[in-house]
Scaffold this motif. Structure first.
Motif, PDB file in Angstrom:
ATOM      1  N   LYS A  26       0.837  -1.208   0.000  1.00 30.73           N
ATOM      2  CA  LYS A  26       0.000   0.000   0.000  1.00 30.73           C
ATOM      3  C   LYS A  26       0.867   1.250   0.000  1.00 30.73           C
ATOM      4  O   LYS A  26       0.624   2.191  -0.753  1.00 30.73           O
ATOM      5  CB  LYS A  26      -0.941   0.014   1.201  1.00 30.73           C
ATOM      6  CG  LYS A  26      -1.821   1.272   1.273  1.00 30.73           C
ATOM      7  CD  LYS A  26      -2.606   1.344   2.548  1.00 30.73           C
ATOM      8  CE  LYS A  26      -1.816   2.134   3.568  1.00 30.73           C
ATOM      9  NZ  LYS A  26      -2.557   2.484   4.765  1.00 30.73           N
ATOM     10  N   PHE A  27       1.905   1.265   0.844  1.00 32.76           N
ATOM     11  CA  PHE A  27       2.799   2.414   0.903  1.00 32.76           C
ATOM     12  C   PHE A  27       3.449   2.659  -0.454  1.00 32.76           C
ATOM     13  O   PHE A  27       3.666   3.789  -0.854  1.00 32.76           O
ATOM     14  CB  PHE A  27       3.901   2.210   1.945  1.00 32.76           C
ATOM     15  CG  PHE A  27       3.440   2.278   3.372  1.00 32.76           C
ATOM     16  CD1 PHE A  27       2.237   2.872   3.728  1.00 32.76           C
ATOM     17  CD2 PHE A  27       4.226   1.744   4.366  1.00 32.76           C
ATOM     18  CE1 PHE A  27       1.832   2.935   5.053  1.00 32.76           C
ATOM     19  CE2 PHE A  27       3.840   1.806   5.698  1.00 32.76           C
ATOM     20  CZ  PHE A  27       2.645   2.404   6.034  1.00 32.76           C
ATOM     21  N   TYR A  78       2.270   8.304   2.409  1.00 28.92           N
ATOM     22  CA  TYR A  78       1.423   8.054   3.568  1.00 28.92           C
ATOM     23  C   TYR A  78       2.139   8.545   4.819  1.00 28.92           C
ATOM     24  O   TYR A  78       3.316   8.244   5.024  1.00 28.92           O
ATOM     25  CB  TYR A  78       1.104   6.562   3.700  1.00 28.92           C
ATOM     26  CG  TYR A  78       0.104   6.094   2.688  1.00 28.92           C
ATOM     27  CD1 TYR A  78      -1.264   6.237   2.913  1.00 28.92           C
ATOM     28  CD2 TYR A  78       0.516   5.535   1.485  1.00 28.92           C
ATOM     29  CE1 TYR A  78      -2.185   5.831   1.971  1.00 28.92           C
ATOM     30  CE2 TYR A  78      -0.405   5.126   0.536  1.00 28.92           C
ATOM     31  CZ  TYR A  78      -1.753   5.276   0.787  1.00 28.92           C
ATOM     32  OH  TYR A  78      -2.667   4.879  -0.148  1.00 28.92           O
ATOM     33  N   ASN A 100       3.904   6.037   6.855  1.00 31.30           N
ATOM     34  CA  ASN A 100       5.162   5.521   6.316  1.00 31.30           C
ATOM     35  C   ASN A 100       6.266   6.463   6.807  1.00 31.30           C
ATOM     36  O   ASN A 100       6.821   7.263   6.068  1.00 31.30           O
ATOM     37  CB  ASN A 100       5.095   5.476   4.785  1.00 31.30           C
ATOM     38  CG  ASN A 100       6.290   4.803   4.162  1.00 31.30           C
ATOM     39  OD1 ASN A 100       7.236   4.434   4.849  1.00 31.30           O
ATOM     40  ND2 ASN A 100       6.247   4.648   2.848  1.00 31.30           N
ATOM     41  N   GLU A 110      -7.283   8.426   4.052  1.00 28.79           N
ATOM     42  CA  GLU A 110      -6.113   7.551   3.976  1.00 28.79           C
ATOM     43  C   GLU A 110      -4.824   8.181   4.501  1.00 28.79           C
ATOM     44  O   GLU A 110      -3.786   7.550   4.497  1.00 28.79           O
ATOM     45  CB  GLU A 110      -5.911   7.051   2.555  1.00 28.79           C
ATOM     46  CG  GLU A 110      -5.703   8.124   1.513  1.00 28.79           C
ATOM     47  CD  GLU A 110      -6.984   8.605   0.859  1.00 28.79           C
ATOM     48  OE1 GLU A 110      -6.983   9.749   0.405  1.00 28.79           O
ATOM     49  OE2 GLU A 110      -7.971   7.866   0.814  1.00 28.79           O
ATOM     50  N   LEU A 164      -2.883  10.433   3.254  1.00 32.26           N
ATOM     51  CA  LEU A 164      -1.910  10.535   2.187  1.00 32.26           C
ATOM     52  C   LEU A 164      -1.476  12.000   2.084  1.00 32.26           C
ATOM     53  O   LEU A 164      -2.311  12.888   1.933  1.00 32.26           O
ATOM     54  CB  LEU A 164      -2.540  10.069   0.872  1.00 32.26           C
ATOM     55  CG  LEU A 164      -1.637   9.918  -0.324  1.00 32.26           C
ATOM     56  CD1 LEU A 164      -0.604   8.817  -0.070  1.00 32.26           C
ATOM     57  CD2 LEU A 164      -2.465   9.562  -1.545  1.00 32.26           C
TER      58      LEU A 164
END
Length: 173
Positions: free
Chosen positions: A31-32, A117, A120, A141, A143
């Motif tokens: 996902k990252f 993200y 992250n 999310e 982001l």
């Protein structure tokens, strides 16, 4: 010594992407790296709806250890999918790939953007330390859109690099 190879051929880009995707060790990491638009295990061709301008592949002693993509137009570039081989994380590969992408983007562009993200944390801190600023956090999310302006904007030449001079060598820590 780390060498960064620049790739322009679409077939070579897809093969390189497939190689880098094999370094992803978990769904969260996937996902990252790829965002929410892609599912773990999907065909690799789906990752390139539009061809990047350039793909960067980092090599150490004949082994691929890092990957990044540069997308965009003449004035605005987008850095995407920066990923390091698990055995080379923490050895400055991501930093060197990002710095290389910045220098390539700023040959003719005024701004480089990326999405990261906030959870992250390693990548987020890396980008902040390299001079990227947070422009916007998109919910739900988390982001973060980040950007970095070309430090050499003005009537002078953008960079001593040329678009044709695309491979580079760097010292690893």
């Amino acid at each position: 010594m780390l060498e960064i190879q620049t790739i322009h051929d679409r077939d070579h880009m897809l093969a390189t992407l497939a190689q880098a995707a094999a370094w992803v060790e978990s769904e969260e990491e996937f996902k990252f790296w790829s965002g929410l638009d892609y599912q773990f295990g999907e065909p690799i061709e789906r990752f390139h709806p539009g061809q990047p301008l350039e793909v960067y592949l980092a090599w150490v002693d004949g082994r691929a250890v890092g990957y990044a993509e540069l997308h965009g137009t003449r004035f605005e570039k987008l850095l995407a999918r920066v990923l390091c081989h698990p055995e080379y994380r923490g050895h400055s590969v991501g930093r060197l790939l990002t710095e290389h992408a910045c220098s390539r983007a700023f040959v003719e562009g005024a701004i480089l953007k990326l999405f990261c993200y906030t959870e992250n944390t390693h990548a987020h801190l890396l980008y902040l330390n390299l001079g990227f600023s947070e422009d916007e956090i998109q919910y739900p999310e988390l982001l973060t859109r980040m950007s970095k302006l070309n430090p050499i904007i003005g009537p002078r030449n953008f960079h001593e690099n040329s678009w044709e001079k695309s491979n580079a060598h760097y010292e690893l820590k």
